[in-house]
Design a protein around this motif. Structure first.
Motif, PDB file in Angstrom:
ATOM      1  N   ALA A   1       0.830  -1.206   0.000  1.00 18.52           N
ATOM      2  CA  ALA A   1       0.000   0.000   0.000  1.00 18.52           C
ATOM      3  C   ALA A   1       0.864   1.255   0.000  1.00 18.52           C
ATOM      4  O   ALA A   1       0.575   2.232  -0.719  1.00 18.52           O
ATOM      5  N   ASP A   2       1.936   1.245   0.782  1.00 20.99           N
ATOM      6  CA  ASP A   2       2.830   2.401   0.833  1.00 20.99           C
ATOM      7  C   ASP A   2       3.586   2.563  -0.487  1.00 20.99           C
ATOM      8  O   ASP A   2       3.838   3.688  -0.935  1.00 20.99           O
ATOM      9  N   ALA A   3       3.948   1.437  -1.125  1.00 23.39           N
ATOM     10  CA  ALA A   3       4.656   1.499  -2.405  1.00 23.39           C
ATOM     11  C   ALA A   3       3.770   2.105  -3.489  1.00 23.39           C
ATOM     12  O   ALA A   3       4.238   2.891  -4.320  1.00 23.39           O
ATOM     13  N   ILE A   4       2.494   1.756  -3.487  1.00 25.07           N
ATOM     14  CA  ILE A   4       1.564   2.301  -4.484  1.00 25.07           C
ATOM     15  C   ILE A   4       1.419   3.816  -4.310  1.00 25.07           C
ATOM     16  O   ILE A   4       1.338   4.562  -5.281  1.00 25.07           O
ATOM     17  N   LYS A   5       1.411   4.283  -3.041  1.00 19.91           N
ATOM     18  CA  LYS A   5       1.329   5.717  -2.792  1.00 19.91           C
ATOM     19  C   LYS A   5       2.625   6.417  -3.214  1.00 19.91           C
ATOM     20  O   LYS A   5       2.590   7.561  -3.681  1.00 19.91           O
ATOM     21  N   ALA A   6       3.743   5.717  -3.046  1.00 16.63           N
ATOM     22  CA  ALA A   6       5.028   6.306  -3.439  1.00 16.63           C
ATOM     23  C   ALA A   6       5.196   6.337  -4.947  1.00 16.63           C
ATOM     24  O   ALA A   6       5.814   7.259  -5.496  1.00 16.63           O
ATOM     25  N   PHE A   7       4.618   5.321  -5.624  1.00 10.97           N
ATOM     26  CA  PHE A   7       4.727   5.199  -7.090  1.00 10.97           C
ATOM     27  C   PHE A   7       3.313   4.969  -7.649  1.00 10.97           C
ATOM     28  O   PHE A   7       2.905   3.826  -7.875  1.00 10.97           O
ATOM     29  N   PRO A   8       2.542   6.037  -7.864  1.00 10.10           N
ATOM     30  CA  PRO A   8       1.132   5.933  -8.280  1.00 10.10           C
ATOM     31  C   PRO A   8       0.911   5.153  -9.569  1.00 10.10           C
ATOM     32  O   PRO A   8      -0.179   4.589  -9.766  1.00 10.10           O
ATOM     33  N   ASN A   9       1.900   5.092 -10.441  1.00  8.05           N
ATOM     34  CA  ASN A   9       1.732   4.375 -11.705  1.00  8.05           C
ATOM     35  C   ASN A   9       2.000   2.868 -11.575  1.00  8.05           C
ATOM     36  O   ASN A   9       1.886   2.130 -12.557  1.00  8.05           O
ATOM     37  N   MET A  10       2.315   2.440 -10.382  1.00  6.67           N
ATOM     38  CA  MET A  10       2.641   1.031 -10.149  1.00  6.67           C
ATOM     39  C   MET A  10       1.407   0.284  -9.644  1.00  6.67           C
ATOM     40  O   MET A  10       0.699   0.767  -8.752  1.00  6.67           O
ATOM     41  N   SER A  11       1.122  -0.872 -10.221  1.00  4.72           N
ATOM     42  CA  SER A  11      -0.012  -1.678  -9.783  1.00  4.72           C
ATOM     43  C   SER A  11       0.355  -2.421  -8.503  1.00  4.72           C
ATOM     44  O   SER A  11       1.520  -2.520  -8.134  1.00  4.72           O
ATOM     45  N   ALA A  12      -0.658  -2.968  -7.840  1.00  2.00           N
ATOM     46  CA  ALA A  12      -0.414  -3.720  -6.611  1.00  2.00           C
ATOM     47  C   ALA A  12       0.480  -4.923  -6.879  1.00  2.00           C
ATOM     48  O   ALA A  12       1.388  -5.231  -6.094  1.00  2.00           O
TER      49      ALA A  12
END
Length: 265
Positions: free
Chosen positions: A105-116
């Motif tokens: 969840a934190d990675a998605i917020k850090a990189f918005p273009n990245m899927s789960a």
């Protein structure tokens, strides 16, 4: 097993309630990276730093450091290159610090273009890139009065200790009543920047390799070497005897000298 977990969390919460909300919990991870994978790991550590920035913004952690080890005696014969230090405000957050879904969840917020799915794979790849040989869960017991801000390039020595059996309380008292004032005088003389004393946060038996750690922070090598030459002129003969008693109450197991590479605050 259930009974052991219950005892563990009772111990952690007792410590937490005793010291209050300002108590700091720390997880140290000593890392080994194969020589042919160091460059790849350094790329992943930038990714992890951005994830940890979000983790701090979300209140999951208080901070995260990546240190490169310059020298030290190796635990279990391992050749460690790095140590990460993650700071938490309470023991529950510390124990949940490696929750994959939270990291995703934190990675998605850090990189918005990245899927789960992409974030999960990226985190797994980053974690698989290194061999995590040692992880220590610790709680800060004491520290010097300083406002030093950690920046890349500073130095620290991580001194891992084991209290002599039957002298656990004697050793902690010596660190807080004898060694802390000594290090505070070093800071006041511009020969050190910060000092912290930590104990293992999880219950340990007599076979534990270490029970405590001190973290000694310096601005650069010049300050570090000058600090080694420091003679405490204020110390009395009685205090010198207390120093010797304190040294005899613990076994200094390993000392690592490290340089700060990445910091999240």
């Amino acid at each position: 097993m259930k009974k052991q977990l219950t005892v563990l969390f009772i111990t952690l919460f007792t410590c937490f309630n005793l010291y209050g909300q300002e108590q700091q919990y720390v997880v140290l991870e000593f890392i080994k990276v194969e020589p042919d994978r160091v460059l790849d790991y350094l790329e992943y550590k930038d990714f992890l730093a951005n994830v940890h920035k979000v983790s701090k913004e979300e209140g999951h952690i208080n901070g995260w450091d990546l240190w490169s080890l310059q020298s030290g005696s190796d635990l279990e014969g391992e050749n460690f290159q790095y140590v990460t230090v993650t700071y938490y405000s309470d023991p529950v957050k510390m124990m949940n610090g490696n929750d994959m879904e939270q990291l995703v969840a934190d990675a998605i917020k850090a990189f918005p273009n990245m899927s789960a799915a992409e974030a999960r794979q990226k985190i797994r790849d980053a974690l698989d890139m290194r061999d995590l040989a040692v992880r220590n869960y610790m709680v800060q017991v004491a520290s010097t009065a300083d406002n030093f801000e950690f920046q890349p390039g500073i130095l620290a020595s991580f001194d891992l200790m084991k209290a002599v059996e039957g002298k656990f309380q004697d050793y902690e008292r010596a660190e807080q009543e004898v060694f802390l004032p000594h290090h505070q005088r070093k800071i006041n003389a511009d020969l050190m920047e910060s000092w912290r004393f930590l104990r293992t946060a999880l219950p340990t038996g007599s076979e534990a390799k270490s029970t405590h750690m001190t973290m000694n922070v310096y601005s650069d090598y010049l300050q570090f070497f000058n600090s080694m030459e420091f003679e405490d002129m204020e110390i009395t003969e009685e205090q010198q005897q207390e120093v010797e008693a304190g040294l005899n109450s613990r076994d200094q197991k390993w000392v690592y000298l490290a340089t700060l590479e990445t910091v999240v605050r």
